[in-house]
Design a protein around this motif. Sequence first.
Motif, PDB file in Angstrom:
ATOM      1  N   LYS A  87       0.841  -1.205   0.000  1.00  0.00           N
ATOM      2  CA  LYS A  87       0.000   0.000   0.000  1.00  0.00           C
ATOM      3  C   LYS A  87       0.874   1.253   0.000  1.00  0.00           C
ATOM      4  O   LYS A  87       0.630   2.190  -0.764  1.00  0.00           O
ATOM      5  CB  LYS A  87      -0.915  -0.007   1.224  1.00  0.00           C
ATOM      6  CG  LYS A  87      -1.928   1.096   1.210  1.00  0.00           C
ATOM      7  CD  LYS A  87      -2.923   0.949   2.335  1.00  0.00           C
ATOM      8  CE  LYS A  87      -4.002   2.001   2.228  1.00  0.00           C
ATOM      9  NZ  LYS A  87      -5.058   1.794   3.205  1.00  0.00           N
ATOM     10  N   ARG A  88       1.910   1.265   0.828  1.00  0.00           N
ATOM     11  CA  ARG A  88       2.797   2.423   0.909  1.00  0.00           C
ATOM     12  C   ARG A  88       3.511   2.671  -0.420  1.00  0.00           C
ATOM     13  O   ARG A  88       3.670   3.817  -0.849  1.00  0.00           O
ATOM     14  CB  ARG A  88       3.831   2.208   2.021  1.00  0.00           C
ATOM     15  CG  ARG A  88       4.731   3.423   2.262  1.00  0.00           C
ATOM     16  CD  ARG A  88       5.727   3.188   3.377  1.00  0.00           C
ATOM     17  NE  ARG A  88       6.810   2.287   3.023  1.00  0.00           N
ATOM     18  CZ  ARG A  88       7.855   2.609   2.262  1.00  0.00           C
ATOM     19  NH1 ARG A  88       7.949   3.814   1.745  1.00  0.00           N
ATOM     20  NH2 ARG A  88       8.796   1.731   2.013  1.00  0.00           N
ATOM     21  N   ARG A  89       3.897   1.589  -1.107  1.00  0.00           N
ATOM     22  CA  ARG A  89       4.621   1.712  -2.380  1.00  0.00           C
ATOM     23  C   ARG A  89       3.683   1.858  -3.571  1.00  0.00           C
ATOM     24  O   ARG A  89       4.132   1.959  -4.704  1.00  0.00           O
ATOM     25  CB  ARG A  89       5.514   0.486  -2.574  1.00  0.00           C
ATOM     26  CG  ARG A  89       6.614   0.388  -1.542  1.00  0.00           C
ATOM     27  CD  ARG A  89       7.211  -1.002  -1.505  1.00  0.00           C
ATOM     28  NE  ARG A  89       8.008  -1.169  -0.311  1.00  0.00           N
ATOM     29  CZ  ARG A  89       9.305  -1.421  -0.318  1.00  0.00           C
ATOM     30  NH1 ARG A  89       9.942  -1.566  -1.447  1.00  0.00           N
ATOM     31  NH2 ARG A  89       9.942  -1.542   0.821  1.00  0.00           N
ATOM     32  N   ASP A 128       9.756  -0.133  -5.926  1.00  0.00           N
ATOM     33  CA  ASP A 128      10.958  -0.647  -5.291  1.00  0.00           C
ATOM     34  C   ASP A 128      10.675  -2.033  -4.731  1.00  0.00           C
ATOM     35  O   ASP A 128       9.590  -2.291  -4.194  1.00  0.00           O
ATOM     36  CB  ASP A 128      11.405   0.271  -4.147  1.00  0.00           C
ATOM     37  CG  ASP A 128      11.945   1.603  -4.646  1.00  0.00           C
ATOM     38  OD1 ASP A 128      12.428   1.649  -5.800  1.00  0.00           O
ATOM     39  OD2 ASP A 128      11.868   2.586  -3.895  1.00  0.00           O
ATOM     40  N   PRO A 129      11.651  -2.942  -4.839  1.00  0.00           N
ATOM     41  CA  PRO A 129      11.433  -4.292  -4.320  1.00  0.00           C
ATOM     42  C   PRO A 129      11.302  -4.296  -2.804  1.00  0.00           C
ATOM     43  O   PRO A 129      11.865  -3.451  -2.112  1.00  0.00           O
ATOM     44  CB  PRO A 129      12.673  -5.064  -4.767  1.00  0.00           C
ATOM     45  CG  PRO A 129      13.703  -4.027  -5.037  1.00  0.00           C
ATOM     46  CD  PRO A 129      12.969  -2.778  -5.421  1.00  0.00           C
TER      47      PRO A 129
END
Length: 135
Positions: free
Chosen positions: A91-93, A102-103
């Motif tokens: 959710k943040r990414r 980002d992985p």
Amino acid sequence: MKTTCKFYAKNVILKKTPSIPRITEMQSEQKNKLTPQQMESQLNAEMTKYINDPLGHVLFSYPWGEGELAGFNGPEPWQVEFLNTIGKETKRRKFNGKDPVDPLLMATASGHGIGKSALTAWIVNWILDTHGELS
């Protein structure tokens, strides 16, 4: 070709995890009224609820307390924490299944037979079920 659709229903209570609302297995008269396309549409609509919630997906998708999962009411506490972390990070990414992000690198130290392979399978199934149709 026969299409079947089964919804598993168990309210699972885990430490520090709210109960997930579940769909009960459709009554036979309702099942007989739905076309395979309607059943697939209903299942797809349900899966969209879990785009950023791998734990909710695991609780919804597997028949906890039945068959091979008899005696299990949900994932182990460490798996719950792992799945919740993945959910928060996706959710943040803003992971949507089609745009690069980002992985997320995570690890756990463990012994043999504690559920690492099951966790990996759940994560793969969650991504395919909730992000697989996006293009």
